[in-house]
Design an enzyme around this catalytic site. Sequence first.
Site, PDB file in Angstrom:
ATOM      1  N   ASP A   8       0.847  -1.191   0.000  1.00 32.53           N
ATOM      2  CA  ASP A   8       0.000   0.000   0.000  1.00 32.53           C
ATOM      3  C   ASP A   8       0.884   1.244   0.000  1.00 32.53           C
ATOM      4  OD1 ASP A   8      -3.193   0.328   1.550  1.00 32.53           O
ATOM      5  OD2 ASP A   8      -2.062   1.882   0.510  1.00 32.53           O
ATOM      6  N   ASP A 103      -3.242   2.623  -5.943  1.00 31.01           N
ATOM      7  CA  ASP A 103      -2.144   2.721  -4.982  1.00 31.01           C
ATOM      8  C   ASP A 103      -1.983   1.505  -4.088  1.00 31.01           C
ATOM      9  OD1 ASP A 103      -4.383   3.026  -3.430  1.00 31.01           O
ATOM     10  OD2 ASP A 103      -3.493   4.559  -2.149  1.00 31.01           O
ATOM     11  N   GLU A 104      -2.585   0.387  -4.450  1.00 29.49           N
ATOM     12  CA  GLU A 104      -2.381  -0.784  -3.603  1.00 29.49           C
ATOM     13  C   GLU A 104      -2.468  -2.057  -4.435  1.00 29.49           C
ATOM     14  OE1 GLU A 104      -5.934  -2.204  -0.951  1.00 29.49           O
ATOM     15  OE2 GLU A 104      -6.285  -0.153  -1.588  1.00 29.49           O
TER      16      GLU A 104
END
Length: 413
Positions: A8, A103-104
């Site tokens: 993350d 974003d992860e």
Amino acid sequence: MKTIFHVDMDAFFVSVEELFDPSLKGKAVVVGGPKDARGVVSAASYEARKFGVHSALPLRTAAKLCPHAIFLNGHPDRYRDYSHKVHGVLNEFSPKVEMASVDEAYMDLTGTERLLGPPLQAAHRLHLRMKQVTGLNCSVGIATSRLVAKVSSDQAKPNGILWVQPGLEANFLAPLDVRRIPGVGKVTEQKLKDYGIRKVGDLARLDEPFLRRRFGQWGLALAGKSHGMDAGSWFDGDIGDNDDPKSISHEHTFDTDTAEPMELEATLARLAEKVARRLREHEFHANIVHLKLRYKDFTTLTRSKTLPQSTQLDHELIAESRHLFRQAWDGKTPIRLIGTGVSGFEAHEGQLGLLDSEKNQRARQALAAVDRIRDKYGEKSVKLATGLTADHAERVHENPVGLPGKGPRDKSK
DNA sequence: TCTGGGGTCCTAGGACCC
DNA sequence: TCTGGGGTCCTAGGACCC
């Protein structure tokens, strides 16, 4: 026994902004829009978070909590760009990577020990490599399930690594609030609280019949989650085989609510065009069209229609969404948000060719030309006559490519 | 406080079919 | 006349995630 990583990125949007403008470092930064706009925070720097600012908070509230913060609109294209770089780094460590959002990501590192070393060492190398290639910090959660890996990356923030060793999953989760479990939001949290259930450990102690009686199937999934298992269809399946989107949509919230039919229908047409465009990029055809409306009091209604024949054409999506809109709207209630989308994808092509009307074939060719020009010169280089209520297919033939100012842009009449 | 935009998954009733 | 059971599709709404 699997080894799952959840990676993350820390304060992703803000961190990317800092790469382009280092003077932002260490300051209270809020990405989402101007402080007086209708909208919410997409990301807040750790400095801003000290003042209670967090994502999903209304911008106007954030401005009150943290008046000195720097408010930015953000650069979605840059985030997408960096998301690809992140993906690239992760791929150096495993071919089984699944981006869960910009974003992860989840990664399967099962059986990589000989190559990358034990999990903590692999995570450490990943950490360094990520910083080296992208300039960004990330947090890494390691566990035997996606669920526990995700929760542990959350606990590892910022810029940390946390490994929950096999067998210790339930112990790790037990002291945490039920809200930390992905899938448990405000509503479920409150329902559980009504039964005195606050911690994951409370949940884990309940017997399954009780949970099934009170929460149905969802209750059984919850029981599994409380023990650290990827319960429910949510997390099922191998990491990495989850590519194609299942729906595509666009929506718009007006600066001020409006009951102007022209404005509403022109906006809807513009949104439908964007949807159609992306459909063609994916080479998909969709057979369900969705409409979404939101009123001043935030009540939201949706309508959908299954088409007899799937499509990827502007004028068909525009016509169908407009039809749904005219059926759904009373013509006077001010509208806050309007949106449209599609689902029910088929990758087809082929058998339809012969059935395709000559009209649609020409529209298809015209749209392909428009798409190419937009690829080259940007989205705004071509404007189709979409706000019009006339027959779009015909218009497209007459003037497939109307350069700004040249096309039939008269929307009123 | 006054609530974006893009998604995923689940539920539930009625239609329709076997 | 009273009355099956199951499966799938369609539609609307809602919880949730980043």
